[in-house]
Design a protein around this motif. Structure first.
Motif, short mmCIF file in Angstrom:
data_model
loop_
_atom_site.label_atom_id
_atom_site.label_comp_id
_atom_site.label_asym_id
_atom_site.label_seq_id
_atom_site.Cartn_x
_atom_site.Cartn_y
_atom_site.Cartn_z
N GLY A 154 0.84 -1.19 0.00
CA GLY A 154 0.00 0.00 0.00
C GLY A 154 0.88 1.24 0.00
O GLY A 154 2.11 1.14 0.06
N PRO A 155 0.25 2.43 -0.03
CA PRO A 155 1.01 3.69 -0.15
C PRO A 155 1.98 3.95 1.00
O PRO A 155 2.94 4.67 0.84
N SER A 156 1.74 3.36 2.19
CA SER A 156 2.68 3.57 3.29
C SER A 156 3.67 2.43 3.40
O SER A 156 4.34 2.27 4.42
N GLY A 157 3.71 1.57 2.38
CA GLY A 157 4.66 0.46 2.39
C GLY A 157 4.12 -0.78 3.07
O GLY A 157 4.84 -1.76 3.23
N GLU A 158 2.83 -0.75 3.49
CA GLU A 158 2.27 -1.93 4.15
C GLU A 158 2.12 -3.07 3.14
O GLU A 158 1.55 -2.87 2.06
N PRO A 159 2.68 -4.26 3.46
CA PRO A 159 2.61 -5.36 2.49
C PRO A 159 1.16 -5.79 2.25
O PRO A 159 0.34 -5.77 3.17
N ILE A 160 0.84 -6.15 1.03
CA ILE A 160 -0.50 -6.65 0.71
C ILE A 160 -0.36 -8.16 0.50
O ILE A 160 0.02 -8.64 -0.58
N SER A 161 -0.62 -8.86 1.57
CA SER A 161 -0.46 -10.31 1.59
C SER A 161 -1.40 -10.96 0.58
O SER A 161 -2.59 -10.62 0.50
N GLY A 162 -0.88 -11.90 -0.20
CA GLY A 162 -1.74 -12.67 -1.12
C GLY A 162 -2.25 -11.90 -2.32
O GLY A 162 -3.17 -12.37 -2.99
N ALA A 163 -1.69 -10.74 -2.62
CA ALA A 163 -2.15 -9.98 -3.81
C ALA A 163 -2.00 -10.85 -5.05
O ALA A 163 -1.07 -11.64 -5.17
N ASP A 202 3.32 -13.61 -1.45
CA ASP A 202 3.31 -14.32 -0.16
C ASP A 202 2.76 -13.40 0.95
O ASP A 202 2.29 -12.28 0.67
N ASP A 203 2.86 -13.86 2.20
CA ASP A 203 2.27 -13.10 3.32
C ASP A 203 2.90 -11.72 3.48
O ASP A 203 2.28 -10.80 4.04
N SER A 204 4.14 -11.57 3.03
CA SER A 204 4.81 -10.26 3.12
C SER A 204 4.67 -9.45 1.85
O SER A 204 5.34 -8.42 1.68
#
Ligand SMILES: [Fe+2]
Length: 312
Positions: A147-156, A187-189
């Protein structure tokens, strides 16, 4: 009243009756099923009528236009989308992308969808290869989806498709082969890796009405080398984009007007003597790394492109 004035007043009367025709056609759509549909149809009618008026379209030109669109339809089938190609070379696809662009400055830029997407593609595991026998220099692709703050999108979900070293997509070859296209999940990260084929510049299909139009305007049918992506995840705006190969000679003259500077990235070429990660490769290979940044979707659901167009 002079003859000149009369002509002028006749001309004005004629314009007024042309305007009345446009208004009548607009009103005929008053029963459209939603305010949005009504607004889109009104705009379509006003601009189409404006085009005919401005160009003073002749009967012969109208007939040539109908013939062109008819042939565009006849050229379109489940493996070839000549209408998308037409939209692309008119800049209509890229303008649609631009007017729908997220305002989130951190999000990865979008570009055209192109005519070679297939709704059904094979799934692959992280680290696996998409090529399935399609010829070309192996390309290792890695990155993250966040996401825009660097939060990982798990499973995209990443949908990927590209041309082979001849500059052709699988659907352009004889037979039903599916190659160098597929989907995988981060993956989850939010990390992903996979193998594809080093993209080359190619000519869009030029043997149909769109090619004819390009030739008549002495326009190049070439697209700079790129790999296609659709990146999606629940709660995020679906991203339709490409990665373009930095240094390609056609970056400044894409037949589809799809190049965005932020999507032009280095594809690093590695010699055969350098062992690639996690897989044996004969000969030289390439690599590219890219982190896709999705924007949150307003309603928390995937946006329209999450439900990709029905089979082309
Ligand atoms: Fe393409």
């Amino acid at each position: 009243v002079s003859a000149l004035d009369l002509t002028e007043s006749e001309r004005r009367m004629r314009e007024e009756s042309d305007d009345a025709l446009t208004d009548r056609v607009v009103k005929s759509f008053a029963g459209a099923s939603s305010p949005r549909e009504r607004a889109v149809l009104e705009s379509l009618v006003r601009h189409l009528h404006g085009f005919i008026r401005e160009a003073t379209l002749t009967d012969d030109e109208w007939r040539a236009g109908i013939d062109f669109l008819t042939r565009t339809g006849h050229t379109t089938n489940e493996c070839r989308q000549e209408f998308i190609l037409l939209s692309d070379i008119l800049g209509a696809s890229m303008l649609t992308v631009r007017v729908n662009q997220t305002e989130d400055p951190a999000a990865t830029d979008s570009t055209v969808f192109g005519p070679f997407y297939l709704s059904a593609s094979p799934g692959i595991e992280l680290g696996d290869a998409l090529a399935q026998g399609a010829p070309g220099r192996p390309l290792f692709v890695r990155g993250t989806v966040c996401g825009p703050s660097g939060e990982p999108i798990s499973g995209a979900r990443l949908e990927v498709w590209g041309a082979d070293e001849e500059g052709l997509y699988d659907v352009q070859h004889e037979g039903q082969r599916v190659a160098n296209r597929g989907h995988l999940f981060a993956d989850d990260s939010g990390n992903f890796t996979f193998w594809s084929i080093h993209p080359v510049a190619y000519s869009i299909p030029a043997d149909g009405p769109v090619g004819e139009l390009l030739r008549s305007a002495e326009r190049s049918p070439m697209r700079p080398a790129h790999l296609h992506f659709v990146v999606s995840a629940r709660g995020w705006r679906t991203l339709v984009t490409h990665l373009f190969v930095a240094g390609d000679r056609y970056l400044g003259s894409d037949a589809e007007f799809g190049v965005v500077d932020s999507l032009v990235v280095p594809f690093v070429e590695h010699p055969a003597t350098e062992p690639p990660p996690g897989r044996h490769v004969d000969g030289p290979w390439s690599s590219v790394a890219y982190d896709f940044v999705l924007a949150p979707s307003a309603d928390g659901l995937e946006t329209a492109f999450g439900k990709l167009p029905t089979p082309l």
